[in-house]
Design an enzyme around this catalytic site. Structure first.
Site, PDB file in Angstrom:
ATOM      1  CG  HIS A   4      -1.706  -1.250   1.372  1.00  9.27           C
ATOM      2  ND1 HIS A   4      -1.307  -2.264   2.223  1.00  9.27           N
ATOM      3  CD2 HIS A   4      -2.829  -1.689   0.751  1.00  9.27           C
ATOM      4  CE1 HIS A   4      -2.176  -3.266   2.132  1.00  9.27           C
ATOM      5  NE2 HIS A   4      -3.099  -2.943   1.252  1.00  9.27           N
ATOM      6  NE  ARG A  43      -4.963  -0.390  -2.818  1.00  9.30           N
ATOM      7  CZ  ARG A  43      -5.900  -1.298  -2.626  1.00  9.30           C
ATOM      8  NH1 ARG A  43      -7.116  -0.933  -2.237  1.00  9.30           N
ATOM      9  NH2 ARG A  43      -5.651  -2.582  -2.802  1.00  9.30           N
ATOM     10  CG  MET A 180     -15.680   7.814  11.177  1.00  8.41           C
ATOM     11  SD  MET A 180     -16.329   7.623   9.509  1.00  8.41           S
ATOM     12  CE  MET A 180     -16.628   5.839   9.464  1.00  8.41           C
ATOM     13  CB  SER A 203     -15.996  19.937  10.485  1.00  8.71           C
ATOM     14  OG  SER A 203     -16.407  18.579  10.599  1.00  8.71           O
ATOM     15  CG  ASP A 204     -20.011  18.733  10.146  1.00  9.85           C
ATOM     16  OD1 ASP A 204     -20.666  19.291   9.266  1.00  9.85           O
ATOM     17  OD2 ASP A 204     -18.895  18.206   9.940  1.00  9.85           O
TER      18      ASP A 204
END
Length: 238
Positions: A4, A43, A180, A203-204
């Site tokens: 990765h 990716r 998360m 942010s919210d």
């Protein structure tokens, strides 16, 4: 190289700042670092190394959620010798006293993910930040005259959760922000004898549905990044 990360050996600094968005990693590198080199792009998960006030530092995206960030954190630590990871990202608030644009230093991270239970033989693992890194971040914020909140985050597996009653439980237990990844990064760091910290900008607001504008988000985000970067220098001096 790993499956990765296609960076050569020695491409990363011993400290890596990790936002979720790879384009945000690019922004941080181009805005705050000097002598920047792109070191990985598998990716499109971009990674960069440069210097901040003469100190070598790397920036790399980690994607969304514990499974994604755990892969990158593990490979950076075990394959590239990274010693410290600072997640820099956004979160939502469930408490009325935690406002949009507040900066939170995640001293610990609760979670509904089973990843750390799998890692810890089906026992509860106390996912905590490194104390010295957290203390350095608080000092960096104070030096800039920026107020920060310090306490628990909640790392959720579901962004669009149907369990809205859980927000009441989070508020009761004093959770400062919902995101998360922090619990996963703290678990990986513990497993592989590294150190980690999460710094988030609210942010919210989940209760009031207030959101930051794009301009507000950028300005507050910049404060968070400067706190993270300056905390590295403070940590070096300790």
């Amino acid at each position: 190289m790993t499956p990765h990360i296609n960076a050569p050996e020695g491409a990363f600094a011993d400290v890596v700042l990790m936002p979720g968005d790879p384009l945000r990693a690019k922004y941080i590198a181009e805005t705050f670092l000097q002598d920047v080199v792109e070191v990985t792009n598998v990716r499109n998960m971009l990674g960069f190394t440069g210097t901040y006030k003469g100190r070598k530092i790397s920036i790399m995206g980690h994607g969304m959620g514990i499974p994604s960030c755990s892969i990158y954190a593990k490979e950076l630590i075990t394959e590239y010798g990274v010693k410290k990871i600072i997640r820099v990202g956004s979160c939502g608030s469930v408490r009325m006293d935690v406002k949009v644009r507040d900066v939170i230093i995640g001293l610990g991270a609760c979670t509904d993910s089973k990843v750390n239970r799998i890692r810890f033989k089906d026992n509860d693992f106390a996912a905590i930040a490194d104390f010295d890194m957290a203390q350095a971040a608080v000092q960096a914020a104070k030096a800039k005259g920026k107020a920060v909140r310090v306490g628990n985050l909640f790392s959720a597996d579901l962004f669009y959760t149907p369990d809205v009653e859980m927000f009441d439980v989070m508020e009761k237990y004093g959770i400062l922000g919902v995101e998360m990844e922090a619990a996963g990064i703290y678990g990986v760091a513990a497993e592989y004898s590294a150190k980690a910290l999460t710094i988030c900008t609210v942010s919210d607001h989940i209760r009031t549905h207030e959101q930051t504008t794009a301009e507000e988000r950028q300005l507050t985000f910049n404060d968070m990044i400067e706190i993270a970067l300056d905390s590295v220098l403070i940590g070096d001096a300790q």
